[in-house]
Design a protein around this motif. Structure first.
Motif, PDB file in Angstrom:
ATOM      1  N   ASP A 383      30.365 -11.712 -21.182  1.00  0.00           N
ATOM      2  CA  ASP A 383      30.081 -11.302 -22.544  1.00  0.00           C
ATOM      3  C   ASP A 383      30.651 -12.271 -23.571  1.00  0.00           C
ATOM      4  O   ASP A 383      30.480 -12.072 -24.759  1.00  0.00           O
ATOM      5  CB  ASP A 383      30.577  -9.883 -22.815  1.00  0.00           C
ATOM      6  CG  ASP A 383      32.052  -9.707 -22.483  1.00  0.00           C
ATOM      7  OD1 ASP A 383      32.824 -10.605 -22.825  1.00  0.00           O
ATOM      8  OD2 ASP A 383      32.404  -8.680 -21.893  1.00  0.00           O
ATOM      9  N   ALA A 389      24.056 -11.572 -23.254  1.00  0.00           N
ATOM     10  CA  ALA A 389      23.558 -10.197 -23.330  1.00  0.00           C
ATOM     11  C   ALA A 389      22.037 -10.158 -23.319  1.00  0.00           C
ATOM     12  O   ALA A 389      21.433  -9.231 -22.796  1.00  0.00           O
ATOM     13  CB  ALA A 389      24.094  -9.509 -24.577  1.00  0.00           C
ATOM     14  N   LEU A 448      25.911  -1.373 -25.177  1.00  0.00           N
ATOM     15  CA  LEU A 448      25.743  -1.954 -26.497  1.00  0.00           C
ATOM     16  C   LEU A 448      24.819  -1.071 -27.310  1.00  0.00           C
ATOM     17  O   LEU A 448      24.068  -0.251 -26.781  1.00  0.00           O
ATOM     18  CB  LEU A 448      25.212  -3.386 -26.425  1.00  0.00           C
ATOM     19  CG  LEU A 448      23.835  -3.656 -25.816  1.00  0.00           C
ATOM     20  CD1 LEU A 448      22.715  -3.440 -26.835  1.00  0.00           C
ATOM     21  CD2 LEU A 448      23.764  -5.090 -25.305  1.00  0.00           C
ATOM     22  N   ASP A 459      23.715  -6.858 -32.866  1.00  0.00           N
ATOM     23  CA  ASP A 459      24.043  -5.990 -31.725  1.00  0.00           C
ATOM     24  C   ASP A 459      25.552  -5.932 -31.491  1.00  0.00           C
ATOM     25  O   ASP A 459      26.264  -6.930 -31.681  1.00  0.00           O
ATOM     26  CB  ASP A 459      23.368  -6.494 -30.447  1.00  0.00           C
ATOM     27  CG  ASP A 459      21.857  -6.307 -30.475  1.00  0.00           C
ATOM     28  OD1 ASP A 459      21.358  -5.695 -31.436  1.00  0.00           O
ATOM     29  OD2 ASP A 459      21.194  -6.783 -29.539  1.00  0.00           O
ATOM     30  N   TRP A 461      28.821  -4.427 -28.881  1.00  0.00           N
ATOM     31  CA  TRP A 461      29.360  -3.769 -27.696  1.00  0.00           C
ATOM     32  C   TRP A 461      30.103  -2.502 -28.116  1.00  0.00           C
ATOM     33  O   TRP A 461      30.772  -2.490 -29.154  1.00  0.00           O
ATOM     34  CB  TRP A 461      30.339  -4.674 -26.952  1.00  0.00           C
ATOM     35  CG  TRP A 461      29.802  -5.946 -26.376  1.00  0.00           C
ATOM     36  CD1 TRP A 461      30.173  -7.217 -26.700  1.00  0.00           C
ATOM     37  CD2 TRP A 461      28.815  -6.082 -25.335  1.00  0.00           C
ATOM     38  NE1 TRP A 461      29.493  -8.134 -25.959  1.00  0.00           N
ATOM     39  CE2 TRP A 461      28.651  -7.467 -25.104  1.00  0.00           C
ATOM     40  CE3 TRP A 461      28.068  -5.170 -24.600  1.00  0.00           C
ATOM     41  CZ2 TRP A 461      27.759  -7.961 -24.155  1.00  0.00           C
ATOM     42  CZ3 TRP A 461      27.163  -5.657 -23.656  1.00  0.00           C
ATOM     43  CH2 TRP A 461      27.028  -7.035 -23.439  1.00  0.00           C
ATOM     44  N   VAL A 480      28.207  -8.650 -29.885  1.00  0.00           N
ATOM     45  CA  VAL A 480      27.610  -9.170 -28.659  1.00  0.00           C
ATOM     46  C   VAL A 480      27.542 -10.692 -28.721  1.00  0.00           C
ATOM     47  O   VAL A 480      27.864 -11.381 -27.754  1.00  0.00           O
ATOM     48  CB  VAL A 480      26.215  -8.555 -28.446  1.00  0.00           C
ATOM     49  CG1 VAL A 480      25.466  -9.278 -27.327  1.00  0.00           C
ATOM     50  CG2 VAL A 480      26.342  -7.065 -28.116  1.00  0.00           C
TER      51      VAL A 480
END
Length: 506
Positions: A383, A389, A448, A459, A461, A480
């Motif tokens: 990540d 992602a 996410l 986006d 997490w 992300v």
């Protein structure tokens, strides 16, 4: 202009150049709304975004000239309820500190109360939230860009001037400099003439996000809420390039002392390799709403503005008595960098013959190098590697798998969110920021949130954890994309569960 438009396919752009106190060239391309046939004009309103900051600083400077406040006044002298996370910072923060990004907060701390728009946060919410934002560094120890303290600066101006910020900005900046078309506060689209809509890319095409009938007086006005046309922004440039600039009554618009204070390097900034390689720069610093550096042996005073779908740049070269304005109605960060650089070099190093292609190719080479470094860094956690992602298969998270974590959560400064079952799985929704809403997805072994109306760079997490002892569950968030805009300051959030989901959401 034509090379930039051709290379980046921009929906609309306006550029103007001032030399020796006169507007020497204006170039306009494109449409206010892609496909509308409505051409960009000299009076078309663009969001100037963070170029508002120098205007807010100028308003305060006018108040210093008038004896209404002093730069070293404690903020609490004008706003007794002002609080930072640490009491000693609350006591010691002065008016000038609000402008120079030295608070110790992380970059963009608290920005989720400002963007994405629209939302229902108020200026009071933003200022009250500062007490809950934990510093990342010691006060005055280093530079980190922020917007929230400019909102405080706007309220200091309002307190000292005895009128709302938007009223004072019109009175002290727009009216004296005859920037008659500029807008701040609440205003109606149908009474403003030509208004450019912001654009973002979707499936390879520019998609407009026009305003509604009324533009609200948003909390972030003092940090980035001004809209102006090109001609008015060129008046702004001319006023700064002319030390003897006078208002419409023939009085000096700003004293020599306040001009000097605005362009004094109050806070050192990191000097990047690109500035050294491209411009032979030796220093970089922040003044009162301006960024200051040297380029090819001459002083440069500049700022950029970035809001979703709108980019701007104002560049002054005072020793050459030249300056220019760039306005885009698109997410066009690279195009702005390239055009600003080419125009600056036209004045500072014309013999180099730098072109749009030269700088665009240089940025492409930078990206290729970054991708190569990311590939070489395969030992990084998944990540932490850019783009990972997107490469991992995403599937909808089920309510059953998340049953221990479902519910309503609260962060001290951002307020309440819900993580609750929906028809298609589980949704994240922020009570005061309706565009921060979307489904929860599984990407590998992580969760996410894929926000409905924002790009992939937004986006986030989600990490759930049990509370200490028998305490309620906790939720933290992170980007992300580690390189995403710092205004997505998810890392500053610390949610604690309040209770279960409303029955209607199940």
């Amino acid at each position: 202009m034509d090379e930039v438009v051709a290379r980046y396919g921009l929906p609309g752009i306006a550029v103007g150049i001032v030399v020796d106190g006169e507007v020497r060239q204006v170039e306009l391309r494109g449409e206010t709304v892609a496909g509308s046939g409505s051409a960009i004009g000299r009076d078309t309103l663009f969001k100037v975004a963070s170029n508002t900051k120098a205007m807010t600083a100028a308003l305060l400077a006018r108040q210093v000239d008038a004896g209404l406040l002093a730069w070293d006044d404690p903020v609490v002298k004008h706003l007794p309820g002002f609080r930072m996370h640490e009491d000693w910072v609350t006591r010691e923060m002065q008016v000038r500190d609000l402008l120079i990004h030295n608070s110790g907060l992380g970059p963009g701390a608290g920005d989720l109360m400002l963007w994405p728009e629209p939302n229902s946060f108020t200026r009071e919410d933003v200022i009250a939230g500062l007490a809950h934002l934990k510093p990342r560094w010691s006060f005055r120890s280093r530079y980190a860009y922020d917007n929230t303290l400019y909102i405080v600066a706007g309220e200091v101006a309002a307190a000292a001037g005895g009128a709302p910020f938007d009223v004072l900005l019109r009175r002290e900046v727009f009216e004296p400099l005859r920037m008659d078309g500029c807008r701040i506060g609440e205003w109606r689209i149908d009474g403003a003439g030509s208004v450019a809509a912001p654009h973002g890319r979707r499936d390879g095409a520019w998609v407009a996000r026009p305003d509604g009938e009324v533009v609200a007086d948003m909390p972030m006005a003092a940090a980035g809420g001004v809209r102006c046309g090109l001609d008015d922004m060129l008046r702004w440039v001319r006023a700064w390039l002319d030390p003897g600039a006078r208002d419409d009554a023939g009085r000096p618009w700003l004293s020599a002392g306040q001009r000097e204070a605005a362009w004094t390097p109050h806070m050192p900034m990191p000097l990047g390799r690109r500035m050294r390689d491209w411009n032979r720069s030796h220093y970089y610093a922040y003044g009162h709403g301006w960024r200051l550096n040297d380029i090819d042996g001459t002083a440069k005073v500049a700022h950029t503005g970035t809001l979703s779908g709108m980019y701007s740049a104002v560049t002054l070269l005072p020793e050459l008595d030249a300056g220019f304005v760039i306005l885009f109605n698109a997410d066009a960060g690279e195009a702005r960098t390239v055009l600003e650089q080419v125009l600056a070099k036209h004045f500072t190093a014309p013999e180099a013959g730098r072109t749009v292609a030269f700088y665009a190719d240089a940025l492409a080479a930078e990206r290729a190098g970054a991708r190569a470094s990311a590939t070489a860094g395969a030992s990084l956690p998944d990540d932490a590697r850019p783009g990972i992602a997107a490469a991992v298969s995403r599937t909808a998270a089920s309510a059953d798998s998340l049953s221990p974590w479902l519910g309503r959560y609260r962060d001290p400064w951002f307020g309440e969110i819900s993580v609750c079952a929906s028809e298609d799985g589980v949704r994240f929704e922020a009570l005061k920021s309706p565009r921060l809403a979307g489904p929860l997805l599984r990407a590998g072994d992580r969760l996410l949130v894929d926000f409905d109306t924002l790009g992939a760079d937004a986006d986030a997490w989600l990490d759930f954890a049990s509370g200490p002892g028998d305490g309620p569950p906790r939720l933290t968030m992170s980007k992300v994309d580690p390189e995403a805009d710092f205004s997505y300051d998810y890392e500053d959030l610390a949610f604690q569960r309040l209770g279960g989901c409303p029955t209607s959401s199940m």
